[in-house]
Scaffold this motif. Structure first.
Motif, PDB file in Angstrom:
ATOM      1  N   SER A  83       0.817  -1.218   0.000  1.00 50.57           N
ATOM      2  CA  SER A  83       0.000   0.000   0.000  1.00 50.57           C
ATOM      3  C   SER A  83       0.851   1.268   0.000  1.00 50.57           C
ATOM      4  O   SER A  83       0.424   2.303  -0.513  1.00 50.57           O
ATOM      5  CB  SER A  83      -0.965   0.009   1.189  1.00 50.57           C
ATOM      6  N   GLY A  84       2.060   1.204   0.552  1.00 53.13           N
ATOM      7  CA  GLY A  84       2.927   2.376   0.484  1.00 53.13           C
ATOM      8  C   GLY A  84       3.247   2.768  -0.946  1.00 53.13           C
ATOM      9  O   GLY A  84       3.340   3.963  -1.268  1.00 53.13           O
ATOM     10  N   LEU A  85       3.415   1.775  -1.807  1.00 51.13           N
ATOM     11  CA  LEU A  85       3.697   2.077  -3.209  1.00 51.13           C
ATOM     12  C   LEU A  85       2.498   2.725  -3.893  1.00 51.13           C
ATOM     13  O   LEU A  85       2.663   3.465  -4.869  1.00 51.13           O
ATOM     14  CB  LEU A  85       4.106   0.806  -3.962  1.00 51.13           C
TER      15      LEU A  85
ATOM     16  N   MET B 104       5.555  -1.951   2.629  1.00 49.52           N
ATOM     17  CA  MET B 104       6.826  -1.311   2.276  1.00 49.52           C
ATOM     18  C   MET B 104       6.993   0.063   2.938  1.00 49.52           C
ATOM     19  O   MET B 104       7.889   0.825   2.582  1.00 49.52           O
ATOM     20  CB  MET B 104       7.033  -1.196   0.765  1.00 49.52           C
ATOM     21  N   LEU B 105       6.153   0.363   3.917  1.00 52.25           N
ATOM     22  CA  LEU B 105       6.263   1.632   4.643  1.00 52.25           C
ATOM     23  C   LEU B 105       7.194   1.530   5.844  1.00 52.25           C
ATOM     24  O   LEU B 105       7.851   2.504   6.207  1.00 52.25           O
ATOM     25  CB  LEU B 105       4.888   2.074   5.149  1.00 52.25           C
ATOM     26  N   TRP B 106       7.274   0.355   6.477  1.00 49.42           N
ATOM     27  CA  TRP B 106       7.888   0.221   7.791  1.00 49.42           C
ATOM     28  C   TRP B 106       9.241  -0.463   7.686  1.00 49.42           C
ATOM     29  O   TRP B 106       9.359  -1.533   7.091  1.00 49.42           O
ATOM     30  CB  TRP B 106       6.967  -0.587   8.705  1.00 49.42           C
ATOM     31  N   ASP B 107      10.247   0.159   8.255  1.00 47.55           N
ATOM     32  CA  ASP B 107      11.585  -0.418   8.298  1.00 47.55           C
ATOM     33  C   ASP B 107      11.693  -1.246   9.574  1.00 47.55           C
ATOM     34  O   ASP B 107      11.760  -0.694  10.676  1.00 47.55           O
ATOM     35  CB  ASP B 107      12.636   0.691   8.277  1.00 47.55           C
TER      36      ASP B 107
ATOM     37  N   HIS C 168      10.269   3.746   6.840  1.00 49.68           N
ATOM     38  CA  HIS C 168      11.470   3.618   6.022  1.00 49.68           C
ATOM     39  C   HIS C 168      11.906   5.000   5.528  1.00 49.68           C
ATOM     40  O   HIS C 168      11.091   5.917   5.377  1.00 49.68           O
ATOM     41  CB  HIS C 168      11.188   2.702   4.825  1.00 49.68           C
ATOM     42  N   GLN C 169      13.184   5.122   5.259  1.00 48.87           N
ATOM     43  CA  GLN C 169      13.726   6.418   4.847  1.00 48.87           C
ATOM     44  C   GLN C 169      13.064   6.938   3.582  1.00 48.87           C
ATOM     45  O   GLN C 169      12.898   8.157   3.420  1.00 48.87           O
ATOM     46  CB  GLN C 169      15.239   6.303   4.639  1.00 48.87           C
ATOM     47  N   TRP C 170      12.667   6.048   2.666  1.00 52.38           N
ATOM     48  CA  TRP C 170      12.041   6.532   1.435  1.00 52.38           C
ATOM     49  C   TRP C 170      10.739   7.259   1.735  1.00 52.38           C
ATOM     50  O   TRP C 170      10.386   8.230   1.041  1.00 52.38           O
ATOM     51  CB  TRP C 170      11.833   5.403   0.421  1.00 52.38           C
TER      52      TRP C 170
END
Length: 465
Positions: A136-138, A184-187, A194-196
């Motif tokens: 969902s981050g993408l 893909m949001l959480w490191d 995440h830094q991105w």
């Protein structure tokens, strides 16, 4: 009239939208289910009708508040994940609830990975297989570059469980069970976004995080109610087990997918595990849960259709097939593989078992072929579950969903894990129940019942005891 104290739980699935009332013993005392036709987004792709969903949630809660036999003490929510609803500065929805199966533009995907690193590196850091719109981050990154005018109108993007809570509370929050599940949001190494996400400024449209086991108390129908902020459905379904059992366990939740979940394995996901569809998500206490997925329920459905056609039986004939340990032993010693070509099997072999490549004419009966199908599926399940079992102190394995009712599957699983107690588990409406249990202390005057989960033990030398 004496009113029964209850909690109202909205359980929003892709197909069925449900509302339950649970009493203080966590028994369902009232329920209703509805379905909505999908609408289309601005690209013509199918998507959830947010307006219809919103109207149903608000009117349904108003209806149950009027029921004279119940006293609603709290409200909470569970819903499918990987989906954002966007709010403008005025608090109204903007854009669409884009479907997580929506095709993802190749150019945007390439731009993202060119800017922030390889798929494998980002997948490792975020414990998320690269799944395009299912990340969902993408989808937020896509909106920023593919639909910039819409993106500029967004004040907050809420995952669906938190949006449904917002409809009642009017408050915007983010929740770790949604943020931390293949987004893909959480490191997972930094335990932060995440830094991105920070580089793109996407954190600015993500609402403040709030504990999944806490509540806010907005006024609903002129009185304050404890209202939870909602949970991702996968995390919610795990809560009845976390509430009931203290010793380490693995839960295999079976349906279309068989998902092995280990809340007691916090080791980072490895490249090999990602290749085998393994990931991590955060449960309602914020701790990582290692999980692996297998498309076993779907394959079982497809192969039983194939068996029914070949042996001229009803599609559900497998339900009449009893577990036969002698037949299993015979198949293991004299497997009818002659002339079968397994070269086409995918590597890694997690999306299909060997059975789809077997020649059904080599089997003397439906029963023999079906036992081989279950042997092949459980061989996959062993690989999949071992990925999350490794180096953790698990002594119990629970299976819920469709395969928990299959005696052949359960007996073979018990044989595959001889050092582990294997149980068929049954929880009525586990996802909704989990959402109720998450905020137990804020509404329920009783202790959590000891018998929320029904268990049946399977052993290697008997079908069930």
């Amino acid at each position: 009239m004496t009113q029964t104290p209850v909690i109202a739980i909205f359980d929003v699935g892709k197909t069925n939208k449900k509302l339950f009332l649970f009493n203080e013993d966590y028994e369902i005392v009232w329920e209703k289910t509805t379905q909505f036709p999908e609408t289309t987004d601005d690209d013509g792709d199918p998507c959830e009708d947010v307006s219809q969903l919103s109207d149903w949630v608000q009117s349904s809660l108003n209806d149950v508040l009027q029921l004279p036999e119940f006293s609603v003490k709290a409200v909470n929510f569970s819903a499918y994940g990987a989906s954002f609803v966007h709010l403008g500065a005025n608090g109204q929805t903007v854009g669409y609830l884009y479907n997580y199966l929506k095709p993802f533009p190749a150019a945007i995907r390439q731009q993202f990975y060119d800017t922030y690193g390889t798929q494998s590196d980002l997948s490792l850091q975020t414990a998320s297989p690269a799944l395009d719109s299912l990340n969902s981050g993408l989808m937020l990154y896509r909106l920023k570059y593919d639909k910039p005018e819409l993106y500029e109108r967004i004040r907050y993007s809420l995952h669906l469980p938190q949006f449904v809570s917002y409809l009642i509370s009017g408050k915007c929050f983010s929740d770790l069970t949604s943020i931390g599940c293949h987004t893909m949001l959480w490191d997972f190494q930094r335990n932060d976004y995440h830094q991105w996400v920070l580089n793109e400024g996407i954190d600015k449209i993500l609402a403040p995080t709030f504990p999944s086991d806490n509540v806010i108390s907005p006024e609903v129908a002129n009185r304050p109610y404890p209202v939870g902020i909602g949970l991702h459905d996968s995390s919610a379904a795990l809560i009845p087990y976390l509430a009931s059992f203290r010793e380490p366990f693995i839960l295999i939740s079976t349906g279309t997918w068989s998902i092995s979940m280990n809340p007691f394995n916090a080791s980072p996901v490895t490249p090999e595990e990602l290749q085998y569809d393994c990931l991590c998500f955060l449960h309602y206490k914020g701790q990582p849960v290692k999980a692996s997925r297998l498309f076993a329920g779907y394959e079982h459905e497809q192969q039983t259709k194939r068996l029914a056609e070949h042996f001229k039986t009803p599609v559900d004939y497998y339900k009449t097939v009893a577990y036969d340990p002698l037949l299993i032993q015979s198949l293991r010693m004299h497997r009818p593989d002659a002339g079968t070509n397994f070269d086409q099997v995918k590597n890694p072999p997690m999306q299909e078992s060997l059975f789809g490549h077997r020649n059904l004419s080599h089997f003397q009966s439906y029963e023999e072929a079906y036992h081989q199908l279950m042997l092949d599926l459980v061989a996959q399940q062993l690989i999949s579950t071992d990925l999350v079992l490794e180096n953790s102190p698990v002594k119990r394995l629970f299976v819920d969903g469709g395969f928990s009712k299959n005696p052949i599957y359960m007996a073979l699983l018990a044989a595959a894990f001889p050092q582990t107690e294997v149980f068929a588990a049954s929880v009525a409406q586990a996802t909704a129940l989990g959402a109720a249990l998450a905020i137990h202390q804020h509404w329920n005057t009783k202790a959590i019942p000891a018998e929320i989960v029904d268990l049946k033990l399977y052993t290697t030398d008997s079908v069930a005891i």
